[in-house]
Scaffold this motif. Structure first.
Motif, PDB file in Angstrom:
ATOM      1  N   ILE A  66     -81.071   1.416 -28.227  1.00  0.00           N
ATOM      2  CA  ILE A  66     -80.768   1.936 -29.560  1.00  0.00           C
ATOM      3  C   ILE A  66     -82.014   1.987 -30.423  1.00  0.00           C
ATOM      4  O   ILE A  66     -82.264   2.967 -31.130  1.00  0.00           O
ATOM      5  N   GLU A  67     -82.829   0.931 -30.363  1.00  0.00           N
ATOM      6  CA  GLU A  67     -84.023   0.856 -31.205  1.00  0.00           C
ATOM      7  C   GLU A  67     -84.989   1.990 -30.897  1.00  0.00           C
ATOM      8  O   GLU A  67     -85.636   2.535 -31.794  1.00  0.00           O
ATOM      9  N   LEU A  68     -85.104   2.364 -29.623  1.00  0.00           N
ATOM     10  CA  LEU A  68     -85.986   3.473 -29.237  1.00  0.00           C
ATOM     11  C   LEU A  68     -85.467   4.790 -29.794  1.00  0.00           C
ATOM     12  O   LEU A  68     -86.219   5.588 -30.359  1.00  0.00           O
ATOM     13  N   LEU A  69     -84.158   5.027 -29.649  1.00  0.00           N
ATOM     14  CA  LEU A  69     -83.589   6.288 -30.110  1.00  0.00           C
ATOM     15  C   LEU A  69     -83.688   6.413 -31.623  1.00  0.00           C
ATOM     16  O   LEU A  69     -83.884   7.520 -32.148  1.00  0.00           O
ATOM     17  N   GLU A  70     -83.547   5.306 -32.355  1.00  0.00           N
ATOM     18  CA  GLU A  70     -83.663   5.355 -33.811  1.00  0.00           C
ATOM     19  C   GLU A  70     -85.038   5.866 -34.234  1.00  0.00           C
ATOM     20  O   GLU A  70     -85.167   6.594 -35.219  1.00  0.00           O
ATOM     21  N   ARG A  71     -86.055   5.518 -33.496  1.00  0.00           N
ATOM     22  CA  ARG A  71     -87.419   5.946 -33.843  1.00  0.00           C
ATOM     23  C   ARG A  71     -87.677   7.402 -33.486  1.00  0.00           C
ATOM     24  O   ARG A  71     -88.624   8.006 -33.968  1.00  0.00           O
ATOM     25  N   ARG A  72     -86.828   7.976 -32.638  1.00  0.00           N
ATOM     26  CA  ARG A  72     -87.041   9.359 -32.205  1.00  0.00           C
ATOM     27  C   ARG A  72     -86.378  10.368 -33.127  1.00  0.00           C
ATOM     28  O   ARG A  72     -86.521  11.573 -32.925  1.00  0.00           O
ATOM     29  N   THR A  73     -85.649   9.906 -34.118  1.00  0.00           N
ATOM     30  CA  THR A  73     -84.892  10.824 -34.956  1.00  0.00           C
ATOM     31  C   THR A  73     -85.566  11.116 -36.275  1.00  0.00           C
ATOM     32  O   THR A  73     -84.956  11.675 -37.177  1.00  0.00           O
ATOM     33  N   GLY A  74     -86.845  10.729 -36.384  1.00  0.00           N
ATOM     34  CA  GLY A  74     -87.621  10.792 -37.618  1.00  0.00           C
ATOM     35  C   GLY A  74     -87.464  11.987 -38.500  1.00  0.00           C
ATOM     36  O   GLY A  74     -86.429  12.188 -39.075  1.00  0.00           O
ATOM     37  N   ASN A  75     -88.446  12.814 -38.600  1.00  0.00           N
ATOM     38  CA  ASN A  75     -88.494  13.819 -39.662  1.00  0.00           C
ATOM     39  C   ASN A  75     -88.241  15.228 -39.143  1.00  0.00           C
ATOM     40  O   ASN A  75     -89.034  16.139 -39.359  1.00  0.00           O
ATOM     41  N   ALA A  76     -87.107  15.411 -38.465  1.00  0.00           N
ATOM     42  CA  ALA A  76     -86.825  16.718 -37.875  1.00  0.00           C
ATOM     43  C   ALA A  76     -86.769  17.815 -38.923  1.00  0.00           C
ATOM     44  O   ALA A  76     -87.351  18.895 -38.754  1.00  0.00           O
ATOM     45  N   LEU A  77     -86.085  17.552 -40.034  1.00  0.00           N
ATOM     46  CA  LEU A  77     -85.960  18.590 -41.056  1.00  0.00           C
ATOM     47  C   LEU A  77     -87.289  18.868 -41.726  1.00  0.00           C
ATOM     48  O   LEU A  77     -87.651  20.024 -41.980  1.00  0.00           O
TER      49      LEU A  77
END
Length: 436
Positions: free
Chosen positions: A68-79
Motif C-alpha cells: 500500500i505504501e508504495l502505491l500511495e507514492r505512485r499516485t502523486g501529481n497526475a493532474l
C-alpha cells in the motif's frame, strides 16, 4: 533551451479523439465463450483532464500484490502533470513544457497517458471491474496489463487488455497502428482462452495512443479478438441488465478494484482489511472505526476519507481553518508575478451508495473469515461522468460546466474545483459491524 519552464494556460477543455475501426485478430475457437458478444466502440472518445488524471491513478494502483505504501507514492501529481504537459483546447497536443523532459521522463509520461486512455475506453465499453494481469503467470512471460469484468463479459469470464502510449517523433498513425497490433499478438492473443484467478480470458484488447511533439492531434489504434458471428449494433452496455437487475460483481475483482479506490481516497485501513482477506498479513491491529465525511457535490452525495485530512479532533476546525489541506484542494500560493501556483490532484471520493454498500459487504466477509468469501457481491454500478463516447454515446454529466469532476462506473470520483460548504455529516465504518 533556457532553464525557465513556460506557464501555459492550463488544460481545461474537453478533448475528443477519434477511435478508428479496430483490427480484429483471428482466434480459435471463435467465440471462446458461446453467447459472448463484444461491444462495438463508436468513432470518438471524449474526456476531461480530471477524468484522464483519475484513470491514470486507477491503473497505477491496480496491483493487489504491491504494498500500500508504495502505491500511495505512485499516485502523486497526475493532474498537475497533465495540466502542464498537455496543451489546452479541444485537440490533443503536447505543450511546449514537454520538450524540457528527458527521454526517460517522456517515456514514463507517455505510458501513463496510454494507460489512462485505455482505461477510459474500457470503462466506456461497459467493463466495470478490473484487476492486474500479473496474476496470469508467475514468470516473466509477456502478458497484457489489466483484466476487466462485468459489462458484456458478465457470466462469461474476463477480458485482457494491453495499453501503450508513445510521445515521440515516430508516433504517426501508422506507427501507433503497428505497435497496437504487435502488442496484441505478443501480449494478448497467447492468453485468450487461458484461465485466471478472476475467470477465463475469453476476449482480448490492445489500445495504443500516440502524439508527436509540436504537432496537434493524436492517433489511437485498437486491436481485439475476432468473433466469427454477427455483432450487435454499436451501443454502450447499460449499467443495469434488462429488467433493472445489475449483474453481480465477481468478488475477487471487486475487492481488487475497491482496494485501489479506498487507497486513492486515503482510507488505508480499508485497503489493509482487503489485503487480509487476500491472505496478506494478519488482521489490522486497530479494530477502531474509520471515519468518512459525507459531502454533497454535483447533485450527489459522496463519501470521503477523513483519516489523512484531519490532524486534529474537531471536524469543524478542519473545515473552517484548513479547507485547503493538500490532500483535497490546496490553498493557492502565488508566484512573485501574482499568478496562481497550481498544485495537487483533486480529492478522491466515492458515491455514497456505492461506498456504503461495499463497506457493508466487506464487513460481512470480515466476520465470515478468509475462507468463506462469496463468489459474487451485490454492488451498484453507474454510467461514467466526465468521459465517454462522443455524440449520442457521450457520458459527460450535463452539469459539468458547474463542477469539475469525473465519476467512474464503480462510483469512485475525482473532484476538482471545490464548492463551499459541501460537507453535511460524517459516518463511521466498523470493520465487523459496518457503517453507522
Amino acid at each position: 533551451m533556457s532553464g525557465v519552464v513556460t506557464t501555459p494556460a492550463v488544460w481545461t477543455a474537453e478533448k475528443m479523439v477519434a477511435l478508428p475501426e479496430p483490427k480484429r485478430h483471428l482466434h480459435s475457437p471463435s467465440p471462446v465463450a458461446p453467447g459472448f458478444v463484444a461491444p462495438i466502440a463508436p468513432p470518438h472518445l471524449s474526456f476531461t483532464p480530471i477524468a484522464l488524471a483519475g484513470a491514470i491513478a486507477r491503473t497505477a494502483t491496480t496491483q493487489e500484490s504491491a504494498p500500500i505504501e508504495l502505491l500511495e507514492r505512485r499516485t502523486g501529481n497526475a493532474l498537475s502533470d497533465l495540466e502542464y504537459l498537455i496543451s489546452d483546447g479541444p485537440t490533443f497536443a503536447l505543450s511546449p513544457n514537454f520538450e524540457y523532459l528527458i527521454d526517460i521522463e517522456r517515456t514514463h509520461f507517455a505510458g501513463q497517458v496510454g494507460s489512462g486512455i485505455t482505461h477510459l475506453v474500457m470503462e466506456s465499453l461497459g467493463y466495470n471491474w478490473r484487476a492486474n494481469a500479473d496474476c496470469l503467470t508467475a514468470t516473466q512471460e509477456p502478458h497484457g496489463d489489466l483484466l476487466y469484468g462485468n459489462g458484456s463479459v458478465s457470466r462469461h469470464g474476463v477480458v485482457l487488455t494491453e495499453a501503450h502510449g508513445s510521445f515521440s517523433a515516430r508516433a504517426s498513425a501508422g506507427h501507433v497502428r503497428k505497435e497496437c497490433d504487435d502488442k496484441y499478438l505478443r501480449q494478448v492473443r497467447p492468453w485468450v482462452g487461458e484461465d485466471s484467478p478472476h475467470g477465463k480470458v475469453i476476449h482480448g484488447y490492445s489500445v495504443a495512443f500516440g502524439c508527436k511533439p509540436k504537432t496537434a492531434g493524436a492517433s489511437v489504434a485498437l486491436s481485439e479478438t475476432r468473433i466469427n458471428k454477427p455483432r450487435r449494433t454499436a451501443d454502450r452496455p447499460p449499467a443495469a441488465e434488462p429488467g433493472g437487475e445489475a449483474p453481480l460483481a465477481p468478488t475477487s475483482m471487486a475487492l481488487t478494484t475497491h482496494r485501489s479506490n479506498f487507497l486513492l481516497m486515503g482510507a488505508r485501513p480499508v485497503a489493509k482489511w482487503i489485503d487480509w482477506l487476500h491472505g496478506v498479513g494478519g488482521a489490522p491491529a486497530d479494530p477502531g472505526p474509520v471515519e468518512f465525511l459525507v459531502l454533497e457535490y454535483a447533485g450527489r452525495q459522496f463519501m470521503a476519507s477523513i483519516t489523512p485530512l484531519v490532524p486534529v479532533a474537531s471536524l469543524r476546525w478542519w473545515f473552517d481553518e484548513i479547507y485547503g489541506h493538500p490532500f483535497m484542494w490546496r490553498h493557492h500560493p502565488r508566484h512573485t508575478d501574482g499568478s496562481v501556483v497550481r498544485q495537487g490532484s483533486g480529492w478522491f471520493v466515492i458515491e455514497r451508495t456505492a461506498g456504503e454498500r461495499f463497506l457493508h459487504e466487506l464487513s460481512g466477509m470480515i466476520r465470515g473469515g478468509r475462507e468463506r468469501q462469496p463468489a459474487r457481491l451485490d454492488l451498484p454500478t453507474f454510467n461514467p461522468e466526465g468521459f465517454g463516447f462522443g455524440g449520442e454515446f457521450a457520458a459527460i454529466h450535463p452539469r459539468r460546466g458547474e463542477y469539475e469532476y469525473a465519476m467512474f462506473s464503480d462510483g469512485l470520483a475525482l473532484l476538482g474545483t471545490p464548492k463551499r460548504d459541501p460537507i453535511v455529516r460524517s459516518v463511521l465504518w466498523w470493520p465487523k459491524d459496518g457503517v453507522q
